[in-house]
Design a protein around this motif. Structure first.
Motif, PDB file in Angstrom:
ATOM      1  N   PRO A  89       0.764  -1.004  -0.057  1.00 52.47           N
ATOM      2  CA  PRO A  89      -0.030   0.035   0.018  1.00 52.47           C
ATOM      3  C   PRO A  89       0.769   1.294   0.013  1.00 52.47           C
ATOM      4  CG  PRO A  89      -0.852  -1.614   1.579  1.00 52.47           C
ATOM      5  CD  PRO A  89       0.639  -2.172   1.294  1.00 52.47           C
ATOM      6  N   GLY A  90       0.605   2.378  -0.851  1.00 54.14           N
ATOM      7  CA  GLY A  90       1.231   3.533  -0.947  1.00 54.14           C
ATOM      8  C   GLY A  90       2.258   3.762  -1.776  1.00 54.14           C
ATOM      9  N   THR A  91       2.695   2.410  -2.237  1.00 55.70           N
ATOM     10  CA  THR A  91       3.985   2.306  -3.106  1.00 55.70           C
ATOM     11  C   THR A  91       3.894   3.243  -4.531  1.00 55.70           C
ATOM     12  OG1 THR A  91       5.035   0.381  -2.311  1.00 55.70           O
ATOM     13  CG2 THR A  91       5.416   0.942  -4.404  1.00 55.70           C
ATOM     14  N   GLY A 180      11.052   3.455   9.647  1.00 55.39           N
ATOM     15  CA  GLY A 180      10.812   2.082   9.384  1.00 55.39           C
ATOM     16  C   GLY A 180       9.161   1.663   9.051  1.00 55.39           C
ATOM     17  N   LEU A 181       9.156   0.698   8.325  1.00 52.80           N
ATOM     18  CA  LEU A 181       7.958   0.276   7.999  1.00 52.80           C
ATOM     19  C   LEU A 181       7.544  -1.099   8.689  1.00 52.80           C
ATOM     20  CD1 LEU A 181       9.140   1.875   5.494  1.00 52.80           C
ATOM     21  CD2 LEU A 181       7.250   0.933   4.418  1.00 52.80           C
ATOM     22  N   ALA A 182       6.222  -1.222   9.486  1.00 51.43           N
ATOM     23  CA  ALA A 182       6.042  -2.256  10.136  1.00 51.43           C
ATOM     24  C   ALA A 182       5.091  -3.219   9.370  1.00 51.43           C
ATOM     25  CB  ALA A 182       5.169  -1.937  11.365  1.00 51.43           C
ATOM     26  N   THR A 183       5.900  -3.720   8.258  1.00 48.68           N
ATOM     27  CA  THR A 183       5.021  -4.731   7.409  1.00 48.68           C
ATOM     28  C   THR A 183       5.667  -6.122   7.430  1.00 48.68           C
ATOM     29  OG1 THR A 183       6.869  -3.808   5.649  1.00 48.68           O
ATOM     30  CG2 THR A 183       4.907  -2.851   5.511  1.00 48.68           C
ATOM     31  N   GLU A 197       3.043   2.376   9.255  1.00 50.85           N
ATOM     32  CA  GLU A 197       2.566   1.151   8.904  1.00 50.85           C
ATOM     33  C   GLU A 197       2.987   0.783   7.470  1.00 50.85           C
ATOM     34  OE1 GLU A 197       0.606  -1.355  10.420  1.00 50.85           O
ATOM     35  OE2 GLU A 197       1.094   0.144  12.114  1.00 50.85           O
ATOM     36  N   ASN A 198       2.922   1.564   6.599  1.00 51.86           N
ATOM     37  CA  ASN A 198       3.527   1.221   5.190  1.00 51.86           C
ATOM     38  C   ASN A 198       3.843   2.711   4.528  1.00 51.86           C
ATOM     39  OD1 ASN A 198       0.818   2.023   4.221  1.00 51.86           O
ATOM     40  ND2 ASN A 198       0.266   0.213   4.972  1.00 51.86           N
ATOM     41  N   VAL A 214       7.024  13.693   4.642  1.00 55.52           N
ATOM     42  CA  VAL A 214       6.330  13.742   6.171  1.00 55.52           C
ATOM     43  C   VAL A 214       5.879  12.052   6.214  1.00 55.52           C
ATOM     44  CG1 VAL A 214       4.289  14.797   7.068  1.00 55.52           C
ATOM     45  CG2 VAL A 214       5.325  16.301   5.796  1.00 55.52           C
ATOM     46  N   ALA A 215       6.414  11.757   7.112  1.00 61.00           N
ATOM     47  CA  ALA A 215       5.941  10.358   7.664  1.00 61.00           C
ATOM     48  C   ALA A 215       5.114  10.541   9.015  1.00 61.00           C
ATOM     49  CB  ALA A 215       7.102   9.683   7.758  1.00 61.00           C
ATOM     50  N   GLU A 216       3.792   9.908   8.797  1.00 59.43           N
ATOM     51  CA  GLU A 216       3.010  10.073   9.927  1.00 59.43           C
ATOM     52  C   GLU A 216       3.019   8.664  10.712  1.00 59.43           C
ATOM     53  OE1 GLU A 216      -0.706  11.549   8.773  1.00 59.43           O
ATOM     54  OE2 GLU A 216       0.189  13.467   7.979  1.00 59.43           O
TER      55      GLU A 216
END
Length: 217
Positions: A89-91, A180-183, A197-198, A214-216
């Protein structure tokens, strides 16, 4: 968290831009059986975020490493058309927002395998740094420093996107900021400036000065 312009974005591939876990498990499980690796021994090895040559060296005698490495490479490349490689998602949205020359893919896979998986999900990366291009893989900083050098970016102006602890360590050791991505791993295992999350939680602002991220969390 806001990473101010100008920044260069460096993405891990598997687990960050796309997921190939279905294919990875299928291929490595078959490989382990072919090479007589016991279930407990195989289960104890970290597969994600490390070069295949390092994983193979942990599991087979030194004399069999070249043969075993060639075999897993063939299995994984040939398995790509069988499915199990999908964008995360989001890529697509994030990459579409980035100007050319502002990003690269930095992967522990070989070039042949990395490019096969990228093609499978429709990603055309302007630069790919693969296992073939380096002598020391993640968590060593060499892969990310090589990418920054190719793009003419200062390490302190780079943001690394990673799902694996080894990759995040490589980014930190390179003097770069990290997302970091919690994938694929629990959040508690991800040491980064921010954990999301992603890539769907990441947005960009492109101006004449460059790219702001911006990373939320």
């Amino acid at each position: 968290m806001k990473f101010d312009a100008p920044v260069t974005l460096l993405f891990d591939n598997d687990g960050t831009l796309l997921s190939s876990m279905e294919s990875v498990v299928r291929c490595w499980t078959r490989w382990a059986r072919e090479f007589g690796i016991g279930d407990e021994e195989f289960a104890a090895v970290e597969l994600h975020g490390r070069p295949a040559r390092d994983i193979v060296a942990d599991l087979v005698p030194a004399g069999r490493v070249p043969e075993a490495l060639e075999r897993i490479e063939r299995l994984e490349v040939e398995d790509v058309p069988n499915g199990g490689v999908v964008p995360l998602p989001g890529t697509a949205e994030l990459l579409a927002s980035l100007p050319e020359g502002s990003w690269a893919v930095v992967t522990s896979a070989t070039r042949e395998l990395a490019e096969a998986r990228l093609r499978a999900v429709g990603i055309e990366a302007p630069l790919v740094i693969a296992a073939d291009d380096i002598t020391r893989g993640k968590p060593d900083p060499e892969p990310y420093l090589r990418a920054a050098g190719k793009l003419g970016a200062e390490p302190g102006n780079c943001v690394v996107f990673e799902d694996a602890p080894a990759g995040l360590e490589a980014g930190r050791r390179a003097g770069m900021r990290t997302v970091g991505l919690a994938t694929t791993h629990e959040r508690g295992r991800l040491r980064a400036d921010v954990v999301v999350e992603n890539l769907g939680s990441v947005t960009t602002q492109v101006t004449d000065r460059g790219v702001t991220v911006v990373a939320e969390d």
